[in-house]
Scaffold this active site. Structure first.
Site, PDB file in Angstrom:
ATOM      1  N   GLY A  32       0.823  -1.202   0.000  1.00  0.00           N
ATOM      2  CA  GLY A  32       0.000   0.000   0.000  1.00  0.00           C
ATOM      3  C   GLY A  32       0.852   1.244   0.000  1.00  0.00           C
ATOM      4  O   GLY A  32       2.082   1.191  -0.108  1.00  0.00           O
ATOM      5  N   ASP A  72     -12.177   7.403   3.202  1.00  0.00           N
ATOM      6  CA  ASP A  72     -11.523   6.909   1.989  1.00  0.00           C
ATOM      7  C   ASP A  72     -12.231   5.645   1.495  1.00  0.00           C
ATOM      8  O   ASP A  72     -11.618   4.593   1.325  1.00  0.00           O
ATOM      9  CB  ASP A  72     -10.040   6.639   2.243  1.00  0.00           C
TER      10      ASP A  72
END
Length: 368
Positions: A59, A177
């Site tokens: 990530g 998000d």
């Protein structure tokens, strides 16, 4: 040990060496009480000292390793999320995610198992999700396309998770998000919201609409950020609703927002330049254009080809109305996530009703 019993169904024997390391500092006493503190040697053993070959995901801030832990003769898969940066901001994100997850319990939220915090290393241990992210399933060329019913069920499960965050916990939680990378899928494709490191806590009382949070900067993912958040740095639960509306279009098109825009054939040279100079400004118009495009009966040109002829017309009409309502420019006109959840369940019921009378499952989107 009681923490591990909660997650794995029993306590550990001494041979598993799962004991807290009292020499290391912890984010807070409350966190220690709500989730397990893993000793570093065990994490190193489980990951081969964080060997690159055991990586299962990378990530923006973390590397994720898949591991198997043996507890009293039974193996359990876990995801070990190692923070890549030791910057002040990264540590804030790390602690924020632990503090959020250790207090949240819902079938559609990723489950925190434990953590480790040292001077130069921070790790979060989570349940392992064998089917990866929604992004992986929709956009990977190596994956079998998801059926329309499974996609609807993923929509419903994600909506339930968001509804819980907004109205079911002690305090309102803004995820901040909501996007396909942050929706993980278990072995049965049950969705679980993940990556809470930029999430925000709202007010305690649920008797009134959640008060907006005034922020210093916009953080999120291109294409999923609500226009009012981008414009005024003000975040509310309706910003999550907007993001979810874009997720609905990603699910039906198997494309990320800008790719949907490009497939519509409306990105001209000037717009391409605008995207480079002010991408968030351009993204505000994506939702409007996509909704208009679909209202004009052109769905078959942008949705996932695998779904052509497989969506019952009444189900499609309901699904489209839900997505459009989530993307309304005025946040006060967008639905609450509880309403979205109910309407999506209705869409699934319409699909199942149609399938019961049409076993072949052959529908045409051309007339919608």
């Amino acid at each position: 040990m009681d923490i591990l019993k909660k997650f794995f169904g029993f306590t550990c024997s001494k041979r598993t060496s799962l004991s807290a390391n009292a020499n290391q500092s912890s984010p807070s006493t409350q966190i220690e009480e709500l989730c397990y503190r893993f000793p570093l040697p065990l994490l190193q053993k489980l990951t081969g000292n964080f060997e690159k070959g055991r990586l299962t995901g990378v990530g923006a801030l973390c590397d994720v390793y898949k591991a198997c832990i043996n507890i009293q003769g039974e193996f359990h898969e876990i995801a070990i999320k190692k923070w890549r940066s030791n910057s002040g901001q990264s540590l804030i994100f790390f602690k924020n995610e632990i503090q959020m997850l250790c207090q949240l319990r819902h079938p559609n939220l990723i489950r925190l198992i434990g953590f480790y915090e040292g001077e130069s290393l921070q790790v979060i241990v989570l349940e392992y999700m064998p089917n990866g992210s929604l992004y992986d399933q929709l956009l990977s060329k190596n994956k079998e396309p998801l059926s329309w019913k499974i996609r609807l069920q993923i929509c419903i499960g994600t909506a339930r998770g968001l509804h819980y965050l907004h109205a079911g916990a002690k305090r309102t939680i803004f995820h901040r998000d909501v996007q396909p990378v942050n929706i993980l899928l278990d072995k049965d494709f049950v969705p679980k919201l993940a990556n809470f490191f930029i999430s925000l806590k709202g007010p305690h009382s649920m008797s009134k609409p959640a008060r907006p949070k005034n922020l210093d900067e916009v953080i999120g993912t291109f294409g999923f950020i609500a226009p009012e958040y981008n414009r005024d740095c003000i975040f509310t639960d309706k910003c999550d609703v907007y993001s979810f509306g874009m997720v609905l279009f990603v699910i039906v098109c198997a494309l990320m927002p800008l790719s949907i825009f490009e497939k519509m054939g409306v990105v001209q040279d000037q717009e391409a330049n605008d995207i480079e100079s002010d991408p968030f400004e351009v993204c505000q118009s994506i939702a409007k254009r996509v909704c208009k495009f679909l209202q004009e009966g052109k769905a078959y040109t942008i949705i996932d080809p695998f779904l052509i002829g497989k969506i019952a017309p009444r189900c499609w009409k309901t699904f489209l109305a839900i997505a459009e309502s989530c993307l309304l420019e005025d946040p006060s006109e967008r639905p609450m996530m509880g309403e979205v959840e109910v309407e999506l369940e209705h869409a699934l019921a319409l699909q199942e009703e149609a399938d019961a009378t049409n076993p072949v499952g052959d529908y045409s989107l051309l007339s919608i």
